[in-house]
Motif scaffolding. Structure first.
Motif, PDB file in Angstrom:
ATOM      1  N   ASP A   1       0.194   4.506   2.064  1.00  0.00           N
ATOM      2  CA  ASP A   1       0.563   4.648   3.477  1.00  0.00           C
ATOM      3  C   ASP A   1       1.997   5.136   3.656  1.00  0.00           C
ATOM      4  OD1 ASP A   1      -1.772   4.142   4.883  1.00  0.00           O
ATOM      5  OD2 ASP A   1      -1.569   1.983   4.674  1.00  0.00           O
TER       6      ASP A   1
ATOM      7  N   ARG B   1       0.862  -1.190   0.000  1.00  0.00           N
ATOM      8  CA  ARG B   1       0.000   0.000   0.000  1.00  0.00           C
ATOM      9  C   ARG B   1       0.893   1.233   0.000  1.00  0.00           C
ATOM     10  NH1 ARG B   1      -5.335  -0.928   3.860  1.00  0.00           N
ATOM     11  NH2 ARG B   1      -6.035  -2.792   2.746  1.00  0.00           N
TER      12      ARG B   1
ATOM     13  N   HIS C   1       1.955   1.358  10.423  1.00  0.00           N
ATOM     14  CA  HIS C   1       1.820   1.344   8.966  1.00  0.00           C
ATOM     15  C   HIS C   1       3.107   0.969   8.236  1.00  0.00           C
ATOM     16  CE1 HIS C   1      -1.817   3.902   9.703  1.00  0.00           C
ATOM     17  NE2 HIS C   1      -2.276   3.073   8.785  1.00  0.00           N
TER      18      HIS C   1
HETATM   19 MG    MG Z   1      -5.317   2.726   6.106  1.00  0.00          MG
END
Ligand code: MG
Ligand code: ATP
Ligand code: MG
Ligand code: MG
Length: 468
Positions: free
Chosen positions: A71, A68, A81
């Motif tokens: 992030d 991701r 994260h």
């Molecule tokens: Mg999130």
């Protein structure tokens, strides 16, 4: 409990509930032009969810590698994260629904045979209209109503297609992580106290073309839990970076740089960013993505360069990231043998890319130093847009890097001017393409050379990505 044990427990638990264990799919989506990277455990299972393929067993569980990039700014700043992480998932394709998934989630989390969290530390959020989920948590599980928060955002809807409410489970890390008097300190707020560990999505409606919602004949369950977050709780440490998934990488980096972890805030952020990015880069290269100027390759190039720059914070002036690759293999190889099997290849790719970037850096830095001096002589406190663009275009020197170095000398960089130069360059490339027949052959790559110097979000269409 080691992270590898947690992963094994997850799979064993769901196997005991009749699930078929699917291995992790590669990070590069297969036949899915809507995604740049696999970003959730459900992503590679989409053909089951939309009915294109019927699975042998409607109950599936996995531990899926995910990326991701959205992030990225959180990495090193929050405790939870990463750009690369493992999502533990269990799925029902038209089989079990809310009652089973909630009951099993609770059993897995609180039974000492499995994870054994203190039930008093758990709270959940539900979609306000989903009274069924509320009742299940409250009556069936016995969770007090004040620990069930109603949250409008708890509805998964990506436009047309299956969608539905979700319920998320949070672990209260205690007073040391946030004051309950703070208005943000609750399971739906911006805080580090209530750690979101697991999201259970009830895909029960179809979002139709005309905007209406109709119940799905076959309702599905899609869940995702973060392995690194479970590990941080079970290993009783402050952040995901203090778990056995990251510590050996951080320790090795400390050794290479001659610094110590947890003695200097700035160093710690750098150590975390490096540990995060090396995992992302190593796994992506292992899955066949090579650093380049477009699509996924560009994401990898940017991540690697970002890690090198954070290395500079630690005083590292020569390639070092490739030396972390074997550590990633040592930690992850048990479940993802590819990082061990392809280790030499991954190391070579990373090392070559690091060396290239160092050359770029030293050439660019010498020119930048001159530009700073000239600006000062002229009594200006700004590097001009065309100069920054020349650094970018001729030396591959990223804009943000120019900005960082300029800032260190107390100067700014003209972003608008940089963008204008970029646009002019694009226009010239286009015009040249139209003029010259021979240029047509190379036109695409040349025009594409002036790629945007921004991270390509994981939601970006693969049409811009190089097909690998
Ligand atoms: Mg999130
Ligand atoms: P957060 O609110 O903490 O950003 P999220 O709501 O975006 O998480 P989901 O999309 O619900 O996350 O993903 C399911 C689970 O995957 C989360 O509950 C969390 O445990 C884990 N997770 C999500 N994003 C990350 C990330 N960037 N790094 C590590 N774990 C993550
Ligand atoms: Mg969330
Ligand atoms: Mg969530």
């Amino acid at each position: 409990m080691k992270a590898s044990e947690i992963r094994a427990k997850w799979l064993k638990f769901f196997e005991s509930k009749g699930h078929k264990i699917e291995p992790s799919a590669p990070l590069v989506p297969h036949n899915d032009p809507s995604l740049l990277w696999i970003n959730a455990g459900m992503a590679p299972l989409k053909p089951y969810f939309d009915g294109r393929v019927v699975p042998d067993n409607p109950r599936i569980a996995n531990s899926q590698k995910c990326i991701r990039t959205n992030d990225i700014e959180n990495v090193g700043k929050t405790r939870r994260h990463h750009t690369f992480f493992e999502m533990l998932g269990n799925f029902s394709i038209g089989d079990y629904f809310k009652e089973e998934v909630i009951t099993w989630a609770w059993e897995f989390l609180t039974d000492p045979q499995w994870i054994g969290f203190d039930p008093n530390r758990l709270s959940v959020t539900v979609y306000p209209e989903d009274t069924e989920a509320f009742e299940l948590w409250n009556k069936k599980i016995g969770l007090p109503a004040e620990r069930i928060y109603k949250l409008q955002e708890n509805f998964w809807d990506i436009g047309e297609g299956p969608c539905g409410p979700c319920t998320e489970i949070f672990y209260d890390r205690g007073d040391a992580y946030g004051d309950l008097n703070d208005p943000e300190c609750w399971p739906g707020g911006e805080n580090e106290r209530f750690l979101e560990v697991w999201n259970l999505v009830f895909s029960q409606f179809n979002h139709n073309k005309d905007g209406s919602y109709t119940p799905l004949p076959n309702k599905n369950i899609d869940t995702g839990a973060g392995l690194e977050r479970f590990a941080s709780i079970l290993q009783d440490v402050d952040s995901n970076f203090d778990t056995d998934l990251f510590q050996p990488i951080i320790q090795k980096t400390c050794e290479l740089a001659g610094v110590k972890y947890k003695q200097n805030e700035e160093y710690d952020v750098a150590l975390k960013v490096i540990a995060d990015h090396i995992r992302t880069v190593a796994f992506s290269v292992g899955d066949g993505v090579l650093p380049s100027n477009e699509g996924r390759g560009y994401v990898i190039r940017r991540l690697l360069r970002r890690a090198v720059r954070y290395g500079k914070v630690l005083g590292m002036d020569k390639p070092f990231l490739y030396l972390l690759t074997p550590i990633v293999g040592d930690i992850m190889g048990v479940y993802y043998p590819e990082v061990v099997e392809k280790r030499e290849f991954i190391e070579r790719v990373i090392r070559t890319e690091e060396e290239r970037f160092h050359e770029t850096l030293s050439d660019g830095l010498a020119i930048l130093a001159e530009l700073v001096e000239n600006a000062r002589k002229e009594g200006s406190n700004q590097i001009s847009g065309p100069d920054a663009f020349k650094l970018y275009d001729t030396y591959g020197f990223p804009f943000d890097l120019t900005e960082d170095f300029a800032a260190e000398k107390g100067l700014t960089v003209d972003r608008d001017g940089f963008d204008r130069s970029m646009q002019e360059q694009r226009d010239r490339a286009r015009a040249a393409r139209q003029e010259s027949e021979s240029m047509k052959v190379q036109g695409g790559p040349l025009a594409d050379f002036t790629v945007k110097s921004e991270f390509v979000g994981y939601t970006e269409l693969v049409t811009t990505a190089k097909v690998i």
